[in-house]
Design a protein around this motif. Structure first.
Motif, PDB file in Angstrom:
ATOM      1  N   THR A   6      -7.259 -13.081  -6.678  1.00  0.00           N
ATOM      2  CA  THR A   6      -8.362 -13.489  -5.815  1.00  0.00           C
ATOM      3  C   THR A   6      -9.165 -12.251  -5.446  1.00  0.00           C
ATOM      4  O   THR A   6      -8.646 -11.131  -5.431  1.00  0.00           O
ATOM      5  CB  THR A   6      -7.869 -14.183  -4.539  1.00  0.00           C
ATOM      6  OG1 THR A   6      -7.148 -13.241  -3.752  1.00  0.00           O
ATOM      7  CG2 THR A   6      -7.019 -15.395  -4.854  1.00  0.00           C
ATOM      8  N   SER A   7     -10.411 -12.449  -5.129  1.00  0.00           N
ATOM      9  CA  SER A   7     -11.280 -11.324  -4.772  1.00  0.00           C
ATOM     10  C   SER A   7     -10.768 -10.596  -3.541  1.00  0.00           C
ATOM     11  O   SER A   7     -10.754  -9.365  -3.500  1.00  0.00           O
ATOM     12  CB  SER A   7     -12.703 -11.819  -4.525  1.00  0.00           C
ATOM     13  OG  SER A   7     -13.217 -12.415  -5.686  1.00  0.00           O
ATOM     14  N   GLY A   8     -10.341 -11.335  -2.542  1.00  0.00           N
ATOM     15  CA  GLY A   8      -9.846 -10.712  -1.318  1.00  0.00           C
ATOM     16  C   GLY A   8      -8.637  -9.836  -1.563  1.00  0.00           C
ATOM     17  O   GLY A   8      -8.535  -8.731  -1.023  1.00  0.00           O
ATOM     18  N   PHE A   9      -7.705 -10.297  -2.404  1.00  0.00           N
ATOM     19  CA  PHE A   9      -6.518  -9.513  -2.730  1.00  0.00           C
ATOM     20  C   PHE A   9      -6.905  -8.255  -3.505  1.00  0.00           C
ATOM     21  O   PHE A   9      -6.433  -7.163  -3.229  1.00  0.00           O
ATOM     22  CB  PHE A   9      -5.534 -10.361  -3.548  1.00  0.00           C
ATOM     23  CG  PHE A   9      -4.251  -9.665  -3.833  1.00  0.00           C
ATOM     24  CD1 PHE A   9      -3.228  -9.658  -2.905  1.00  0.00           C
ATOM     25  CD2 PHE A   9      -4.064  -8.999  -5.041  1.00  0.00           C
ATOM     26  CE1 PHE A   9      -2.029  -9.003  -3.167  1.00  0.00           C
ATOM     27  CE2 PHE A   9      -2.881  -8.336  -5.309  1.00  0.00           C
ATOM     28  CZ  PHE A   9      -1.862  -8.341  -4.368  1.00  0.00           C
ATOM     29  N   TRP A  10      -7.810  -8.406  -4.491  1.00  0.00           N
ATOM     30  CA  TRP A  10      -8.241  -7.263  -5.292  1.00  0.00           C
ATOM     31  C   TRP A  10      -8.910  -6.212  -4.405  1.00  0.00           C
ATOM     32  O   TRP A  10      -8.631  -5.018  -4.531  1.00  0.00           O
ATOM     33  CB  TRP A  10      -9.204  -7.712  -6.398  1.00  0.00           C
ATOM     34  CG  TRP A  10      -9.530  -6.596  -7.339  1.00  0.00           C
ATOM     35  CD1 TRP A  10      -8.866  -6.277  -8.486  1.00  0.00           C
ATOM     36  CD2 TRP A  10     -10.569  -5.619  -7.188  1.00  0.00           C
ATOM     37  NE1 TRP A  10      -9.434  -5.158  -9.049  1.00  0.00           N
ATOM     38  CE2 TRP A  10     -10.482  -4.729  -8.276  1.00  0.00           C
ATOM     39  CE3 TRP A  10     -11.554  -5.401  -6.236  1.00  0.00           C
ATOM     40  CZ2 TRP A  10     -11.345  -3.653  -8.451  1.00  0.00           C
ATOM     41  CZ3 TRP A  10     -12.421  -4.330  -6.398  1.00  0.00           C
ATOM     42  CH2 TRP A  10     -12.310  -3.471  -7.496  1.00  0.00           C
ATOM     43  N   SER A  12      -8.485  -5.655  -1.190  1.00  0.00           N
ATOM     44  CA  SER A  12      -7.465  -4.994  -0.359  1.00  0.00           C
ATOM     45  C   SER A  12      -6.696  -3.947  -1.153  1.00  0.00           C
ATOM     46  O   SER A  12      -6.467  -2.830  -0.671  1.00  0.00           O
ATOM     47  CB  SER A  12      -6.486  -6.022   0.208  1.00  0.00           C
ATOM     48  OG  SER A  12      -7.136  -6.869   1.115  1.00  0.00           O
ATOM     49  N   ALA A  13      -6.307  -4.294  -2.369  1.00  0.00           N
ATOM     50  CA  ALA A  13      -5.560  -3.353  -3.215  1.00  0.00           C
ATOM     51  C   ALA A  13      -6.448  -2.160  -3.596  1.00  0.00           C
ATOM     52  O   ALA A  13      -5.984  -1.010  -3.597  1.00  0.00           O
ATOM     53  CB  ALA A  13      -5.058  -4.067  -4.469  1.00  0.00           C
ATOM     54  N   GLY A 100     -18.590  11.303  -7.469  1.00  0.00           N
ATOM     55  CA  GLY A 100     -18.860   9.971  -8.001  1.00  0.00           C
ATOM     56  C   GLY A 100     -17.619   9.211  -8.422  1.00  0.00           C
ATOM     57  O   GLY A 100     -17.720   8.237  -9.166  1.00  0.00           O
ATOM     58  N   ARG A 101     -16.447   9.632  -7.930  1.00  0.00           N
ATOM     59  CA  ARG A 101     -15.209   8.934  -8.311  1.00  0.00           C
ATOM     60  C   ARG A 101     -15.176   7.521  -7.721  1.00  0.00           C
ATOM     61  O   ARG A 101     -15.492   7.328  -6.559  1.00  0.00           O
ATOM     62  CB  ARG A 101     -13.975   9.687  -7.813  1.00  0.00           C
ATOM     63  CG  ARG A 101     -13.807  11.052  -8.430  1.00  0.00           C
ATOM     64  CD  ARG A 101     -12.618  11.777  -7.828  1.00  0.00           C
ATOM     65  NE  ARG A 101     -12.812  11.910  -6.377  1.00  0.00           N
ATOM     66  CZ  ARG A 101     -11.824  12.042  -5.496  1.00  0.00           C
ATOM     67  NH1 ARG A 101     -10.575  12.061  -5.890  1.00  0.00           N
ATOM     68  NH2 ARG A 101     -12.079  12.165  -4.197  1.00  0.00           N
ATOM     69  N   THR A 102     -14.794   6.564  -8.550  1.00  0.00           N
ATOM     70  CA  THR A 102     -14.634   5.180  -8.102  1.00  0.00           C
ATOM     71  C   THR A 102     -13.236   4.646  -8.394  1.00  0.00           C
ATOM     72  O   THR A 102     -12.847   3.631  -7.845  1.00  0.00           O
ATOM     73  CB  THR A 102     -15.633   4.240  -8.797  1.00  0.00           C
ATOM     74  OG1 THR A 102     -15.365   4.249 -10.202  1.00  0.00           O
ATOM     75  CG2 THR A 102     -17.071   4.646  -8.519  1.00  0.00           C
ATOM     76  N   LEU A 103     -12.517   5.283  -9.298  1.00  0.00           N
ATOM     77  CA  LEU A 103     -11.202   4.857  -9.788  1.00  0.00           C
ATOM     78  C   LEU A 103     -11.265   3.571 -10.608  1.00  0.00           C
ATOM     79  O   LEU A 103     -10.242   3.048 -11.015  1.00  0.00           O
ATOM     80  CB  LEU A 103     -10.191   4.677  -8.640  1.00  0.00           C
ATOM     81  CG  LEU A 103     -10.034   5.841  -7.669  1.00  0.00           C
ATOM     82  CD1 LEU A 103      -8.936   5.512  -6.649  1.00  0.00           C
ATOM     83  CD2 LEU A 103      -9.728   7.142  -8.367  1.00  0.00           C
ATOM     84  N   LEU A 109      -7.398  -1.546 -12.497  1.00  0.00           N
ATOM     85  CA  LEU A 109      -8.742  -1.743 -11.942  1.00  0.00           C
ATOM     86  C   LEU A 109      -9.785  -1.888 -13.033  1.00  0.00           C
ATOM     87  O   LEU A 109     -10.836  -2.455 -12.823  1.00  0.00           O
ATOM     88  CB  LEU A 109      -9.133  -0.575 -11.035  1.00  0.00           C
ATOM     89  CG  LEU A 109      -8.267  -0.351  -9.796  1.00  0.00           C
ATOM     90  CD1 LEU A 109      -8.671   0.954  -9.106  1.00  0.00           C
ATOM     91  CD2 LEU A 109      -8.373  -1.504  -8.852  1.00  0.00           C
ATOM     92  N   SER A 110      -9.487  -1.340 -14.202  1.00  0.00           N
ATOM     93  CA  SER A 110     -10.498  -1.267 -15.258  1.00  0.00           C
ATOM     94  C   SER A 110     -10.759  -2.574 -15.967  1.00  0.00           C
ATOM     95  O   SER A 110     -11.826  -2.759 -16.527  1.00  0.00           O
ATOM     96  CB  SER A 110     -10.091  -0.200 -16.282  1.00  0.00           C
ATOM     97  OG  SER A 110      -8.856  -0.538 -16.866  1.00  0.00           O
TER      98      SER A 110
END
Length: 111
Positions: A6-10, A12-13, A100-103, A109-110
């Motif tokens: 879910t978007s909310g879980f992603w 938060s992580a 400019g790091r976003t991880l 995440l990728s």
């Protein structure tokens, strides 16, 4: 078959990973917790910013992070306001990092 978070879980992580990396991050627009799209903006602290969104790669079908905007921070902010008006379920996460790091290219995440 892959299971989507879910978007909310992603979100938060993602925020937890950013905190561990020492990258300041803020949720500036909270979207739909289940299926809202996510935009990540990184302010480079020199008056410029970049924004990224997740899209499907038309050649591979994979979901990848692609640059949505790059330029003066004020212009990127205006574009994000327009995006949010079109999609009220949109999440906007803002980071501050001179490099400019976003991880977003890291495992988990990728894709």
């Amino acid at each position: 078959m892959s299971t989507r978070l879910t978007s909310g879980f992603w979100v938060s992580a993602y925020l937890a990973r950013l905190q561990l990396a020492g990258i300041p991050a803020y949720v500036t627009a909270k979207g739909d917790k289940t299926a809202g799209a996510v935009v990540v903006k990184v302010a480079l602290l020199d008056g410029t910013a970049r924004a990224y969104e997740r899209r499907s790669d038309l050649t591979t079908g994979a979901r990848v992070w692609m640059e949505l905007a790059d330029g003066p921070e004020r212009e990127v902010d205006v574009m994000l306001i327009r995006q949010r008006l079109r999609d009220p379920d949109l999440w906007v996460i803002e980071l501050e990092d001179r490099a400019g790091r976003t991880l977003l290219d890291e495992d988990g995440l990728s894709s």
